[in-house]
Design a protein around this motif. Structure first.
Motif, PDB file in Angstrom:
ATOM      1  N   TYR A 111      34.464 -28.869 -75.753  1.00 43.89           N
ATOM      2  CA  TYR A 111      35.006 -27.611 -75.217  1.00 43.89           C
ATOM      3  C   TYR A 111      33.910 -26.587 -74.930  1.00 43.89           C
ATOM      4  CZ  TYR A 111      39.689 -29.350 -75.880  1.00 43.89           C
ATOM      5  OH  TYR A 111      40.833 -30.105 -75.765  1.00 43.89           O
ATOM      6  N   GLY A 131      39.747 -21.482 -80.127  1.00 37.59           N
ATOM      7  CA  GLY A 131      41.138 -21.495 -79.659  1.00 37.59           C
ATOM      8  C   GLY A 131      41.700 -22.904 -79.526  1.00 37.59           C
ATOM      9  N   GLN A 132      40.841 -23.856 -79.142  1.00 36.85           N
ATOM     10  CA  GLN A 132      41.316 -25.230 -78.962  1.00 36.85           C
ATOM     11  C   GLN A 132      41.528 -25.943 -80.294  1.00 36.85           C
ATOM     12  OE1 GLN A 132      42.300 -26.390 -75.861  1.00 36.85           O
ATOM     13  NE2 GLN A 132      41.949 -24.210 -75.555  1.00 36.85           N
ATOM     14  N   TRP A 210      50.121 -30.470 -85.086  1.00 41.29           N
ATOM     15  CA  TRP A 210      48.898 -30.537 -84.262  1.00 41.29           C
ATOM     16  C   TRP A 210      48.570 -31.981 -83.887  1.00 41.29           C
ATOM     17  CZ3 TRP A 210      45.970 -28.143 -81.075  1.00 41.29           C
ATOM     18  CH2 TRP A 210      44.634 -28.471 -80.896  1.00 41.29           C
ATOM     19  N   TRP A 213      51.041 -33.185 -81.373  1.00 38.06           N
ATOM     20  CA  TRP A 213      50.735 -32.539 -80.085  1.00 38.06           C
ATOM     21  C   TRP A 213      49.561 -33.214 -79.399  1.00 38.06           C
ATOM     22  CZ3 TRP A 213      46.955 -30.080 -77.397  1.00 38.06           C
ATOM     23  CH2 TRP A 213      47.377 -29.326 -76.304  1.00 38.06           C
ATOM     24  N   SER A 216      50.501 -36.804 -78.086  1.00 36.61           N
ATOM     25  CA  SER A 216      51.581 -36.968 -77.092  1.00 36.61           C
ATOM     26  C   SER A 216      51.062 -36.739 -75.682  1.00 36.61           C
ATOM     27  CB  SER A 216      52.712 -36.008 -77.386  1.00 36.61           C
ATOM     28  OG  SER A 216      52.270 -34.679 -77.289  1.00 36.61           O
TER      29      SER A 216
ATOM     30  N   VAL B  91      38.993 -32.592 -68.854  1.00 32.98           N
ATOM     31  CA  VAL B  91      39.086 -31.800 -70.088  1.00 32.98           C
ATOM     32  C   VAL B  91      39.886 -30.549 -69.752  1.00 32.98           C
ATOM     33  CG1 VAL B  91      37.802 -30.653 -71.935  1.00 32.98           C
ATOM     34  CG2 VAL B  91      36.794 -32.612 -70.765  1.00 32.98           C
ATOM     35  N   LEU B  93      42.444 -27.224 -71.188  1.00 30.06           N
ATOM     36  CA  LEU B  93      42.713 -26.366 -72.341  1.00 30.06           C
ATOM     37  C   LEU B  93      44.203 -26.430 -72.677  1.00 30.06           C
ATOM     38  CD1 LEU B  93      40.665 -23.341 -70.988  1.00 30.06           C
ATOM     39  CD2 LEU B  93      39.949 -24.893 -72.802  1.00 30.06           C
ATOM     40  N   ASN B  94      44.546 -26.174 -73.929  1.00 24.67           N
ATOM     41  CA  ASN B  94      45.959 -26.136 -74.314  1.00 24.67           C
ATOM     42  C   ASN B  94      46.684 -25.126 -73.434  1.00 24.67           C
ATOM     43  OD1 ASN B  94      45.150 -27.752 -76.401  1.00 24.67           O
ATOM     44  ND2 ASN B  94      45.087 -26.094 -77.901  1.00 24.67           N
ATOM     45  N   ARG B 137      49.698 -31.408 -71.686  1.00 27.22           N
ATOM     46  CA  ARG B 137      49.818 -32.648 -72.461  1.00 27.22           C
ATOM     47  C   ARG B 137      50.807 -33.622 -71.818  1.00 27.22           C
ATOM     48  NH1 ARG B 137      52.871 -28.914 -75.301  1.00 27.22           N
ATOM     49  NH2 ARG B 137      55.001 -29.560 -75.748  1.00 27.22           N
TER      50      ARG B 137
END
Lengths: 216, 223
Positions: A111, A131-132, A210, A213, A216, B91, B93-94, B137
């Motif tokens: 990241y 944050g990730q 987590w 998440w 998935s 890549v 980000l959420n 996701r």
């Protein structure tokens, strides 16, 4: 009963403030540690060792610092809730750094590279990386809170266990036991246990959500 | 924009092997460059060095006449904002697709509303605007790849670096990507890409750099 309730609230507020304060420097410290190439193994080992520092030893050091003849005596912090907050924040720092480091380590480089590639500045890069891995970082802070609320040595030595002012659950339990008031001690003990268990369950739930998440 | 690599060597931390050896190339806006070579020849490393992510172990990177790694952090960030590198494995980000595409714009100080508006335009170029509010996701790898490229294009870089951009795309999405890249190229954007699966010429006039064991062994010019 009102005093018991106040003691519970005070414990949560003092330990919450200590954890929040410790998080302010512990999370950036964990982040910095990840991107340090030299001495990171040694620093990691030192921090992990400090996780187990006895609270009475830290309490004694802080007592010497904060006592009227000590170097920080002029601040008048001894036997105040502020002294407990400072002490507990120091106590939980290695724990939050260590856990935060572990939760960031897996994805930090990926990241960080992404953040660089999209033009993030130094602060934005840290925000992206942290944050990730937020659930892991939050879990580290919750564990820190759990450690803070359950400690006795610092609260007793620099807080002084003053009724209605610096008395927290652990010092109240210790006092009630010495007075033979086992009923109140048990109520406080069970409450402390419930708070600690509920925190532990939250940590596990966060981790599980987590993981689901992520996969998935 | 011009990025010059002068005698660049690169070695990963802990490795004795050089991933890049004495590489000297020029990259410019409005130009297409293919980086070709076998697996492990140093294509990804070269792209990451040239897109200013990695600091060379030896050699210099000159951006518009300035020695990039000799500049202060603030100046480096402002230069980095003119180039974007897109990873081979996307890549993200959420959050949602739109959050991701808008992110690059928002960190450049563009208001959220404007960033979202611009992001929707780029998503529509790839015909994935219907996915704007989908959590990332839930995306397939191909969709995630397009989102990562859309995020890069949204900031309208001077030079876009794409590492194997077609590897996860089906024929239809590949065609969409090529037509979109051609559109941005016509507007002056430079493209540097490594790819095994693109026919030479699909992005027009270009240069082809062939790497072997971290060294540039050939450079071709194609009309």
């Amino acid at each position: 009963m009102a005093e018991v309730f106040n003691t519970i609230v005070r414990s949560v507020v003092v330990s919450g403030a200590a954890t929040a304060l410790a998080s302010l420097w512990s999370i950036p410290l964990a982040y910095t540690l990840i991107f340090r190439s030299r001495g990171s193994v040694l620093l990691e080992a030192i921090i992990e060792t400090l996780v187990g520092v006895p609270t009475v030893v830290l309490g004694l050091l802080l007592y010497i610092l904060f006592s009227s003849s000590g170097p920080l005596g002029f601040l008048g912090l001894l036997y105040t809730p502020h002294a407990i907050i400072i002490g507990e924040s120091i106590l939980v720092t290695p724990l939050i750094v260590s856990m935060g480091y572990r939760s960031l380590r897996g994805t930090a480089h990926l990241y960080y590279e992404l953040a660089l590639s999209i033009g993030a500045d130094r602060i934005q890069r840290m925000r992206i990386v942290v944050g990730q891995s937020l659930p892991g970082v939050v879990a580290a802070c919750i564990t820190g809170f759990s450690r803070a609320i359950g400690e006795l040595g610092i609260a007793m030595m620099v807080g002084g266990n003053i009724t209605g002012y610096t008395r927290v659950m652990t010092t109240a339990i210790a006092l009630e036991v010495t007075k033979g008031n086992f009923e109140e001690a048990i109520i406080l003990g069970v409450t402390l246990l419930l708070i600690t268990i509920s925190i532990s369950v939250s940590v596990k739930l966060i981790s599980r959500v987590w993981m689901i998440w992520r996969s998935s | 924009m011009e990025i010059k690599l002068i005698g660049v060597w690169y070695r990963y931390g802990g490795s004795r092997e050089w991933a890049l050896k004495e590489v000297s190339i020029d990259l410019r806006s409005a130009e297409v460059v293919y980086v070709d070579g076998h697996n492990g020849s140093g294509k990804t490393t070269l792209l990451k060095i040239a897109s200013l992510l990695y600091q060379p172990s030896k050699g210099h990177i000159i951006v518009d006449g300035e020695n990039f790694w000799g500049l202060d952090e603030g100046r480096r960030t402002s230069i980095r904002r003119r180039v974007v590198y897109v990873h081979e494995k996307p890549v993200l980000l959420n959050g949602t697709v739109l959050d991701n595409v808008a992110y690059g714009l928002q960190i450049r100080g563009i208001s959220r509303d404007k960033a979202l508006e611009n992001s929707m335009k780029v998503l529509s170029m790839f015909s994935i605007d219907a996915l704007a509010h989908t959590p990332v996701r839930k995306l397939s790898t191909g969709q995630a790849q397009l989102v990562a490229i859309a995020r890069a294009l949204a900031v309208e870089p001077d030079i876009l670096f794409l590492d194997e951009p077609f590897s996860n795309l089906d024929r239809e999405r590949r065609g969409l990507l090529i037509s979109t890249l051609n559109r941005f190229r016509s507007a002056g954007m430079g493209i540097v890409l490594s790819s095994h699966s693109i026919d030479v010429g699909e992005l027009g006039r270009h240069r082809r750099i062939v790497l072997e064991n971290g060294e540039v062994i050939k450079v071709y010019e194609f009309e």
